[in-house]
Design an enzyme around this catalytic site. Structure first.
Site, PDB file in Angstrom:
ATOM      1  N   TRP A  57      72.214  24.370  36.632  1.00 21.68           N
ATOM      2  CA  TRP A  57      73.957  24.967  36.890  1.00 21.68           C
ATOM      3  C   TRP A  57      73.896  24.828  38.714  1.00 21.68           C
ATOM      4  O   TRP A  57      75.219  25.138  39.302  1.00 21.68           O
ATOM      5  CB  TRP A  57      74.850  26.558  37.068  1.00 21.68           C
ATOM      6  N   LYS A  89      72.426  16.938  29.518  1.00 20.64           N
ATOM      7  CA  LYS A  89      73.234  17.877  28.692  1.00 20.64           C
ATOM      8  C   LYS A  89      72.875  18.460  30.159  1.00 20.64           C
ATOM      9  O   LYS A  89      72.101  18.888  30.603  1.00 20.64           O
ATOM     10  CB  LYS A  89      72.353  17.966  27.959  1.00 20.64           C
ATOM     11  N   PRO A  90      74.594  19.612  30.610  1.00 20.57           N
ATOM     12  CA  PRO A  90      74.627  19.176  31.756  1.00 20.57           C
ATOM     13  C   PRO A  90      74.336  20.774  31.060  1.00 20.57           C
ATOM     14  O   PRO A  90      74.533  21.225  30.169  1.00 20.57           O
ATOM     15  CB  PRO A  90      76.012  19.186  32.206  1.00 20.57           C
ATOM     16  N   GLY A 123      64.939  22.636  35.042  1.00 21.13           N
ATOM     17  CA  GLY A 123      65.260  24.469  35.130  1.00 21.13           C
ATOM     18  C   GLY A 123      64.165  24.517  35.289  1.00 21.13           C
ATOM     19  O   GLY A 123      63.360  25.127  36.155  1.00 21.13           O
ATOM     20  N   SER A 124      63.905  26.059  34.739  1.00 26.77           N
ATOM     21  CA  SER A 124      62.802  27.008  34.635  1.00 26.77           C
ATOM     22  C   SER A 124      61.966  26.539  33.938  1.00 26.77           C
ATOM     23  O   SER A 124      61.563  25.451  32.255  1.00 26.77           O
ATOM     24  CB  SER A 124      63.145  27.933  33.502  1.00 26.77           C
ATOM     25  N   GLU A 179      61.052  18.954  36.780  1.00 24.50           N
ATOM     26  CA  GLU A 179      61.182  19.598  37.708  1.00 24.50           C
ATOM     27  C   GLU A 179      61.088  21.607  37.905  1.00 24.50           C
ATOM     28  O   GLU A 179      62.777  21.877  37.316  1.00 24.50           O
ATOM     29  CB  GLU A 179      62.111  19.141  38.835  1.00 24.50           C
ATOM     30  N   CYS A 192      65.728  25.744  43.608  1.00 22.10           N
ATOM     31  CA  CYS A 192      64.146  25.572  43.387  1.00 22.10           C
ATOM     32  C   CYS A 192      63.303  25.862  44.400  1.00 22.10           C
ATOM     33  O   CYS A 192      62.494  26.221  44.306  1.00 22.10           O
ATOM     34  CB  CYS A 192      63.739  24.796  42.372  1.00 22.10           C
ATOM     35  N   GLU A 229      60.584  33.855  41.182  1.00 24.51           N
ATOM     36  CA  GLU A 229      61.109  33.718  41.354  1.00 24.51           C
ATOM     37  C   GLU A 229      62.607  34.602  42.090  1.00 24.51           C
ATOM     38  O   GLU A 229      63.440  34.947  40.331  1.00 24.51           O
ATOM     39  CB  GLU A 229      62.270  32.367  40.964  1.00 24.51           C
TER      40      GLU A 229
END
Ligand code: ADP
Length: 483
Positions: free
Chosen positions: A148, A172-173, A225-226, A247, A281, A382
């Protein structure tokens, strides 16, 4: 505003008719309802992408580039509308949203050009009567799963090169920011990208993810993402041995040496750390400043932070928008409280507030913490918020050791005016991206990606094309006419 999903060129809801709300993180207003799709919905999107593949793959690279370039142009032409939509669902200040639209479009434009330079090879053979030819061919149907924090750019940096290479895609957002994705889908139709080449599904991430990995037609998944979800996807990819680009999270160090241009370092720190309210990130999570410039750097940074304005991103005066949701707020608060409990000192900020009437209590004041040590949560995890923890160092060797003491390896930054030190430190940092006197290194021309638990694969540059191409070696036996 488009709120339906795009499958085979049609705008559709979930098979069950179920929806979920997209809310404005600054106000909690419901911006729209979008389909809550699951496995069946994902399979329909894969069917469409598979059906569109032969036609799209057969086009010349130039014929694929034309509608891609048009899509990039349409995004720039409609920057204002797209930026406002992005700010409403994501919260970032409008100026940043406008910048992201241009940045997102640049990935498509760049990929469209790179697609024309996907070259094969002819290699000297190992024996007479043999010819060695290497072809690079599109991997096939690709899926992109995106976060997001950059609702448009995280999609286009996958979609652009995938399509330019001749692949078709299922996107797939993130559930928080599907509207920017759906708006891109609309523009892709206006740009003339054929039906089924781009499909966009929203809904239950785990169910859609499972359907994607269970379907042998999907040959590649690109995920941002994570690290936690990235690990799950590696496991999910195993049965069909699906190619991945991941990533994942980062924990960037930001080093300021005694010989740095301190004003440039402060500007770089603001850009890299406080953009998107610290929710990127590649945000620095650990500042290390050499003794000789420590007071100057911290003093100047604190002063700058005190001028930043919190509020709705739709207000042009605002430089820090809301955090994305209550979980994000809880994490940032926990990191600040944990650091304080372990002896950190809040030089400025440190509070989460409701900055005005009608706004949520999801805004974190730009925060500078001193007296930070390695035992604190924010030194190892993070934070994803506008919090800059600062520590001192005395030697170059110590700085490199501190910087590399992390399981993550995405971005790193350092400031120096010594040319030899610039090379030495850049070579020794164990990170995929190094900003040397640069707080904003990301660009479509350059390979973006991490090492260690930050993932693998690169986005941008000519490098990204390889993520969507298979190498095929053709060994040709030939005979010579009898002499
Ligand atoms: P973030 O911390 O940025 O929200 P996540 O890794 O949770 O990052 O989410 C990034 C993307 O991965 C989102 O599109 C989310 O819906 C998706 N996602 C989350 N869990 C799964 C899963 N189990 N399978 C597939 N996609 C997932």
């Amino acid at each position: 505003m488009q709120t339906l999903n795009l499958i085979a060129g049609e705008w559709v809801g979930a098979p069950t008719g179920a929806t979920f709300p997209v809310t404005d993180p600054a106000t909690d207003d419901v911006v729209a309802e979008v389909p809550r799709g699951g496995a069946e919905h994902a399979r329909a999107a894969i069917d469409a992408a598979a059906a569109a593949l032969p036609g799209w793959r057969a086009l010349t690279a130039a014929d694929r580039a034309r509608p891609l370039r048009r899509l990039a142009e349409l995004m720039v032409e409609q920057r204002e509308r797209l930026a406002r939509l992005m700010t409403r669902e994501q919260g970032k200040p409008l100026a940043e949203a406008r910048g992201e639209i241009d940045y997102a479009a640049s990935f498509i434009e760049h990929a469209a050009e790179e697609g024309k330079r996907v070259l094969g090879e002819v290699i000297p053979a190992s024996r007479p009567g043999q010819r060695i030819v290497v072809l690079r061919q599109p991997v096939g149907v690709v899926a992109a799963i995106t976060p997001w924090n950059f609702p448009a750019a995280m999609i286009t940096r996958k979609l652009g090169p995938a399509l330019a290479a001749g692949c078709t895609i299922v996107v797939k957002p993130a559930e928080q920011t599907p509207l920017s994705a759906l708006a891109l889908g609309e523009l892709s139709i206006d740009a003339g990208i054929p039906r089924g080449v781009i499909n966009i599904v929203t809904g239950d991430a785990a169910a859609i993810g499972e359907a994607i990995f269970a379907d042998a037609r999907v040959r590649k998944v690109s995920f941002t993402g994570s690290t936690e979800v990235g690990r799950k996807l590696m496991v999910a990819a195993a049965p069909n041995v699906v190619r991945l680009s991941l990533e994942l999270g980062g924990h960037a160090p930001f080093l300021v040496f005694d010989d740095a241009d301190v004003d440039a370092a402060v500007t770089g720190a603001i850009k890299s750390k406080f953009r998107n309210a610290g929710q990127t990130c590649i945000c620095p999570n650990r500042f290390f400043v050499q003794d000789g410039v420590y007071d100057e750097f911290v003093g100047k940074l604190a002063k700058q932070l005190q001028t930043m304005v919190l509020g709705s991103g739709l207000d042009d005066a605002v430089s820090i928008g809301p955090l994305i949701d209550d979980d994000a707020v809880a994490k940032v608060r926990d990191h600040i409280e944990d650091a304080r409990a372990r002896g950190a000192i809040v030089r400025t900020g440190g509070e989460i507030v409701r900055p005005g009437p009608g706004l949520t209590a999801r805004f974190c004041r730009p925060t500078l913490l001193e007296g930070v040590d390695a035992s604190m949560k924010l030194s190892v995890e993070e934070t994803f918020g506008p919090v800059a923890p600062v520590r001192r160092f005395s030697s170059e060797a110590q700085a490199i050791e501190l910087a590399n003491a992390s399981p993550f390896g995405l971005a790193s930054y350092f400031y120096t005016r010594d040319a030899s030190r610039l090379w030495r430190v850049a070579e020794r940092l164990e990170y995929g991206i190094v900003g040397a006197n640069d707080g904003a290194p990301s660009t479509a021309q350059a390979p973006f990606g991490g090492v260690k638990t930050s993932g693998f694969g690169r986005e941008g540059g000519h490098h990204v094309m390889h993520e969507y191409l298979d190498v095929k070696y053709v060994s040709i036996g030939i005979t010579e006419p009898n002499a």
